[in-house]
Write a protein that holds these residues in place. Structure first.
Motif, PDB file in Angstrom:
ATOM      1  N   ALA A  55     -42.889 -66.390  76.138  1.00  0.00           N
ATOM      2  CA  ALA A  55     -41.532 -66.102  75.655  1.00  0.00           C
ATOM      3  C   ALA A  55     -40.546 -66.928  76.476  1.00  0.00           C
ATOM      4  O   ALA A  55     -40.709 -67.082  77.676  1.00  0.00           O
ATOM      5  N   THR A  56     -39.554 -67.484  75.811  1.00  0.00           N
ATOM      6  CA  THR A  56     -38.637 -68.365  76.544  1.00  0.00           C
ATOM      7  C   THR A  56     -37.394 -67.630  77.029  1.00  0.00           C
ATOM      8  O   THR A  56     -36.551 -68.206  77.669  1.00  0.00           O
ATOM      9  N   THR A  57     -37.282 -66.347  76.712  1.00  0.00           N
ATOM     10  CA  THR A  57     -36.059 -65.631  77.082  1.00  0.00           C
ATOM     11  C   THR A  57     -36.346 -64.485  78.041  1.00  0.00           C
ATOM     12  O   THR A  57     -35.638 -63.500  78.055  1.00  0.00           O
ATOM     13  N   ARG A  58     -37.401 -64.606  78.857  1.00  0.00           N
ATOM     14  CA  ARG A  58     -37.746 -63.489  79.741  1.00  0.00           C
ATOM     15  C   ARG A  58     -36.768 -63.421  80.910  1.00  0.00           C
ATOM     16  O   ARG A  58     -36.489 -64.432  81.548  1.00  0.00           O
ATOM     17  N   MET A  59     -36.251 -62.245  81.136  1.00  0.00           N
ATOM     18  CA  MET A  59     -35.307 -62.068  82.225  1.00  0.00           C
ATOM     19  C   MET A  59     -35.465 -60.665  82.774  1.00  0.00           C
ATOM     20  O   MET A  59     -36.063 -59.799  82.128  1.00  0.00           O
ATOM     21  N   ASP A  60     -34.940 -60.445  83.975  1.00  0.00           N
ATOM     22  CA  ASP A  60     -35.107 -59.114  84.556  1.00  0.00           C
ATOM     23  C   ASP A  60     -34.054 -58.154  83.994  1.00  0.00           C
ATOM     24  O   ASP A  60     -33.229 -58.548  83.154  1.00  0.00           O
ATOM     25  N   LEU A  61     -34.082 -56.919  84.470  1.00  0.00           N
ATOM     26  CA  LEU A  61     -33.196 -55.901  83.901  1.00  0.00           C
ATOM     27  C   LEU A  61     -31.730 -56.137  84.246  1.00  0.00           C
ATOM     28  O   LEU A  61     -30.848 -55.504  83.682  1.00  0.00           O
ATOM     29  N   ASP A  62     -31.480 -57.056  85.174  1.00  0.00           N
ATOM     30  CA  ASP A  62     -30.100 -57.355  85.532  1.00  0.00           C
ATOM     31  C   ASP A  62     -29.666 -58.718  85.023  1.00  0.00           C
ATOM     32  O   ASP A  62     -28.676 -59.291  85.498  1.00  0.00           O
ATOM     33  N   GLY A  63     -30.433 -59.233  84.062  1.00  0.00           N
ATOM     34  CA  GLY A  63     -30.032 -60.464  83.391  1.00  0.00           C
ATOM     35  C   GLY A  63     -30.335 -61.738  84.157  1.00  0.00           C
ATOM     36  O   GLY A  63     -29.814 -62.802  83.816  1.00  0.00           O
ATOM     37  N   ARG A  64     -31.178 -61.637  85.188  1.00  0.00           N
ATOM     38  CA  ARG A  64     -31.534 -62.854  85.938  1.00  0.00           C
ATOM     39  C   ARG A  64     -32.859 -63.394  85.427  1.00  0.00           C
ATOM     40  O   ARG A  64     -33.752 -62.607  85.121  1.00  0.00           O
ATOM     41  N   PRO A  65     -32.995 -64.714  85.363  1.00  0.00           N
ATOM     42  CA  PRO A  65     -34.284 -65.264  84.918  1.00  0.00           C
ATOM     43  C   PRO A  65     -35.402 -64.861  85.876  1.00  0.00           C
ATOM     44  O   PRO A  65     -35.187 -64.805  87.085  1.00  0.00           O
ATOM     45  N   ILE A  66     -36.558 -64.575  85.305  1.00  0.00           N
ATOM     46  CA  ILE A  66     -37.690 -64.143  86.138  1.00  0.00           C
ATOM     47  C   ILE A  66     -38.444 -65.364  86.642  1.00  0.00           C
ATOM     48  O   ILE A  66     -38.936 -66.166  85.849  1.00  0.00           O
ATOM     49  N   LYS A  67     -38.529 -65.494  87.968  1.00  0.00           N
ATOM     50  CA  LYS A  67     -39.241 -66.652  88.551  1.00  0.00           C
ATOM     51  C   LYS A  67     -40.734 -66.345  88.632  1.00  0.00           C
ATOM     52  O   LYS A  67     -41.117 -65.235  89.012  1.00  0.00           O
ATOM     53  N   PRO A  68     -41.582 -67.312  88.301  1.00  0.00           N
ATOM     54  CA  PRO A  68     -43.027 -67.079  88.424  1.00  0.00           C
ATOM     55  C   PRO A  68     -43.419 -66.823  89.881  1.00  0.00           C
ATOM     56  O   PRO A  68     -42.899 -67.481  90.779  1.00  0.00           O
ATOM     57  N   ILE A  69     -44.289 -65.868  90.080  1.00  0.00           N
ATOM     58  CA  ILE A  69     -44.756 -65.547  91.435  1.00  0.00           C
ATOM     59  C   ILE A  69     -46.283 -65.550  91.469  1.00  0.00           C
ATOM     60  O   ILE A  69     -46.941 -65.584  90.427  1.00  0.00           O
ATOM     61  N   THR A  70     -46.822 -65.488  92.696  1.00  0.00           N
ATOM     62  CA  THR A  70     -48.268 -65.342  92.883  1.00  0.00           C
ATOM     63  C   THR A  70     -48.541 -63.916  93.349  1.00  0.00           C
ATOM     64  O   THR A  70     -47.894 -63.435  94.281  1.00  0.00           O
ATOM     65  N   ILE A  71     -49.501 -63.272  92.660  1.00  0.00           N
ATOM     66  CA  ILE A  71     -49.811 -61.868  92.961  1.00  0.00           C
ATOM     67  C   ILE A  71     -51.237 -61.756  93.490  1.00  0.00           C
ATOM     68  O   ILE A  71     -52.179 -62.250  92.856  1.00  0.00           O
ATOM     69  N   CYS A  72     -51.389 -61.122  94.639  1.00  0.00           N
ATOM     70  CA  CYS A  72     -52.731 -60.825  95.162  1.00  0.00           C
ATOM     71  C   CYS A  72     -53.064 -59.417  94.661  1.00  0.00           C
ATOM     72  O   CYS A  72     -52.449 -58.443  95.102  1.00  0.00           O
ATOM     73  N   MET A  73     -53.991 -59.347  93.696  1.00  0.00           N
ATOM     74  CA  MET A  73     -54.308 -58.045  93.095  1.00  0.00           C
ATOM     75  C   MET A  73     -55.675 -57.573  93.585  1.00  0.00           C
ATOM     76  O   MET A  73     -56.709 -58.142  93.230  1.00  0.00           O
ATOM     77  N   ILE A  74     -55.658 -56.511  94.401  1.00  0.00           N
ATOM     78  CA  ILE A  74     -56.909 -55.987  94.970  1.00  0.00           C
ATOM     79  C   ILE A  74     -57.399 -54.849  94.071  1.00  0.00           C
ATOM     80  O   ILE A  74     -56.637 -53.930  93.773  1.00  0.00           O
ATOM     81  N   GLY A  75     -58.668 -54.953  93.625  1.00  0.00           N
ATOM     82  CA  GLY A  75     -59.176 -53.983  92.640  1.00  0.00           C
ATOM     83  C   GLY A  75     -58.861 -54.444  91.225  1.00  0.00           C
ATOM     84  O   GLY A  75     -58.792 -53.638  90.288  1.00  0.00           O
ATOM     85  N   ALA A  76     -58.691 -55.764  91.068  1.00  0.00           N
ATOM     86  CA  ALA A  76     -58.305 -56.351  89.773  1.00  0.00           C
ATOM     87  C   ALA A  76     -59.393 -56.192  88.710  1.00  0.00           C
ATOM     88  O   ALA A  76     -59.124 -56.309  87.518  1.00  0.00           O
ATOM     89  N   GLY A  77     -60.631 -55.938  89.143  1.00  0.00           N
ATOM     90  CA  GLY A  77     -61.738 -55.847  88.189  1.00  0.00           C
ATOM     91  C   GLY A  77     -61.929 -54.447  87.621  1.00  0.00           C
ATOM     92  O   GLY A  77     -62.860 -54.219  86.850  1.00  0.00           O
TER      93      GLY A  77
END
Ligand code: NAD
Ligand code: UDX
Length: 440
Positions: A55-77
């Motif tokens: 989606a090209t219009t993704r933004m947070d709840l306060d109208g700021r563009p959401i920056k891509p981040i890296t997530i370390c997900m433990i128990g991801a499986g």
């Protein structure tokens, strides 16, 4: 790793920018728009391979563009991890370092290399009990989500040491590394930290039993009420409570940016295992898988101690929307503990058994048994030391105020899609497993 970082940059979408001084009413509008954009059909419901369109219009709840981040997900499986990975891959530009000892439930996201999100998810097979790679992986990420735990009630009173180690001791280094390295942490706790309701201690004929003040569970005011030490059922809840207190204290004393999630019986496809098919024959999973197994094998559903305990069930896909809001709105989620459940989906376990029987009849086309349920004592089913939460209704004030989240799916609808999945996935395997070899 450098390869993944390059891929991450490529995945950054273009956003529509809004004026920085966004009003609250606009943020409510954005929330609705976001929810709309983030709700295409579920992956397992699709017949054809997923077409990936960011989606090209993704933004947070306060109208700021959401920056891509890296997530370390433990128990991801696991159950929740697999749905969260699916959501993050198909609808966001974020990158996931997926840590677990197993990856069967996320294999479809890891292979083949030609998947649209290839390069944004990387699986690391490791046990956080003893693996020196853990700190490095947390350091590489912007956010750590810890889902790893022993979390099936059949283990709490029969393997209390493993339960306490898994839910407290093993989670300690994760909290420490996040705090020391100034990394944000979303820690998965449980609704079990509330234990029993105050209502359950009132006389049976007390009019106060009707007053929600005595049973609705609120993050900031409800007490945590557990049974005696010999009721080892509470080993899990107590370990979860102590790790919550530790996370909270790290926030208060050392400035850890944290969010604590208390899931209230999230259910859906891929939850636990079907004994003898994709898990041990003698294993006892959580109630959804126990009852699914009974229905698939055409056995009566076992009601522990009469099935009088009450639960509220929420569809995994609704709950994952809430987690995504937490991930993408740190200013609104940090420092909070959130109940995530569906207060409108309350049933006794007996009512759950009856509804699952009706839904499964519809889904499978097989008539129900003449006696669809059978009573069993908790001692017989779980062994010595079992005890139970009487009632679990989440108060939704905080998650509503901070994230504007509400669950959408009724119990009937979520059972319909989940049992359709269970039937499609397991009916044939069960049929084969139940055909006894004939003597020659
Ligand atoms: N599903 C629910 O309704 C629910 C309710 C309350 C709390 N929770 C909490 O949410 C979290 C996830 O629950 P789930 O339902 O997805 O459970 P799950 O058992 O499906 O997933 C947990 C995952 O953690 C992994 N794991 C456990 N110990 C590990 C270790 N030492 N190293 C690496 N990986 C390890 C397991 O292999 C598993 O894949 C848990 O913390 C649980 O307590 C879930
Ligand atoms: O076959 C069964 C299985 C379970 N039950 C009952 O169904 C109820 C729900 O059982 P579940 O296995 O889903 O587990 P509980 O809701 O008690 O706990 C869960 O709550 C939240 C999480 O932290 C954990 O995933 C788990 O502890 C219990 O009252 C249990 O006794 C049956 O009557 N028959």
């Amino acid at each position: 790793m450098p390869h993944i970082l390059t891929q991450l940059h490529k995945a950054i979408p273009s956003f529509i920018f809004f004026h920085p001084r966004v009003s609250l009413s606009l943020s409510s509008f954005l929330l609705a728009a976001n929810n709309f954009l983030l709700s295409p059909p579920a992956l397992e419901d699709r017949e054809t391979p997923v077409s990936f369109e960011m989606a090209t219009t993704r933004m947070d709840l306060d109208g700021r563009p959401i920056k891509p981040i890296t997530i370390c997900m433990i128990g991801a499986g696991g159950f929740i991890g697999s749905h969260l990975c699916e959501k993050l891959m198909s609808e966001t530009p974020h990158k996931v370092l997926a840590l677990d000892v197993y990856n069967d439930k996320i294999k479809h996201l890891l292979e083949p290399d030609s998947l649209p999100w290839a390069g944004r998810i990387q699986f690391h097979r490791l046990n956080i009990k003893h693996d020196s790679r853990l700190e490095g992986l947390i350091k590489m990420a912007d956010l750590t989500i810890n889902l790893a735990a022993i979390c099936t009630p059949a283990d709490y009173n029969t393997r209390p040491l493993d339960t306490i180690y898994s839910n407290f001791i093993d989670a300690l280094p994760v909290v420490k590394y996040c705090s020391e390295n100034n990394k944000r942490l979303i820690h998965f706790s449980t609704c079990e930290v509330y234990g029993k309701t105050i209502q359950s201690f009132l006389p049976k004929d007390s009019p106060l039993r009707q007053d929600p003040a005595y049973y609705v569970l609120k993050e900031d005011t409800s007490p945590c009420i557990f049974g005696s030490i010999e009721k080892q059922r509470w080993s899990y809840a107590c370990a979860k409570q102590l790790i919550e207190r530790l996370v909270y204290a790290e926030g208060a004393e050392n400035g850890l940016e944290f969010t604590i999630v208390r899931p209230f019986n999230w259910i859906g496809p891929r939850m636990d295992f079907i004994p003898g098919i994709d898990g041990p024959s003698e294993g006892v999973p959580r109630v959804l898988a126990c009852f699914s197994n009974n229905l698939l094998r055409r056995e009566p559903l076992k009601l522990v101690d009469g099935g009088q305990s009450q639960r509220t069930f929420v569809y995994i896909k609704d709950a994952i929307d809430a987690v995504l809001l937490m991930i993408e709105n740190p200013d609104r989620a940090n420092g909070h503990i959130f109940n995530v459940g569906n207060p409108n989906n309350e049933v006794t376990v007996r009512q759950l058994a009856e509804m699952m029987t009706k839904v499964y009849t519809k889904v499978s086309g097989e008539p129900a048994l003449e006696s669809p349920t059978i009573d069993v004592s908790s001692k017989e089913f779980y062994g010595e030391g079992y005890d139970d939460s009487d009632k679990r209704i989440p108060d939704m004030t905080i998650i509503n105020k901070q994230l504007g989240w509400n669950p959408k799916t009724s119990l009937w609808d979520l059972l319909d899609s989940t049992l359709t999945y269970q039937h499609r996935t397991y009916a044939e395997a069960i049929r084969k497993a139940m055909v006894k070899p004939t003597a020659s």
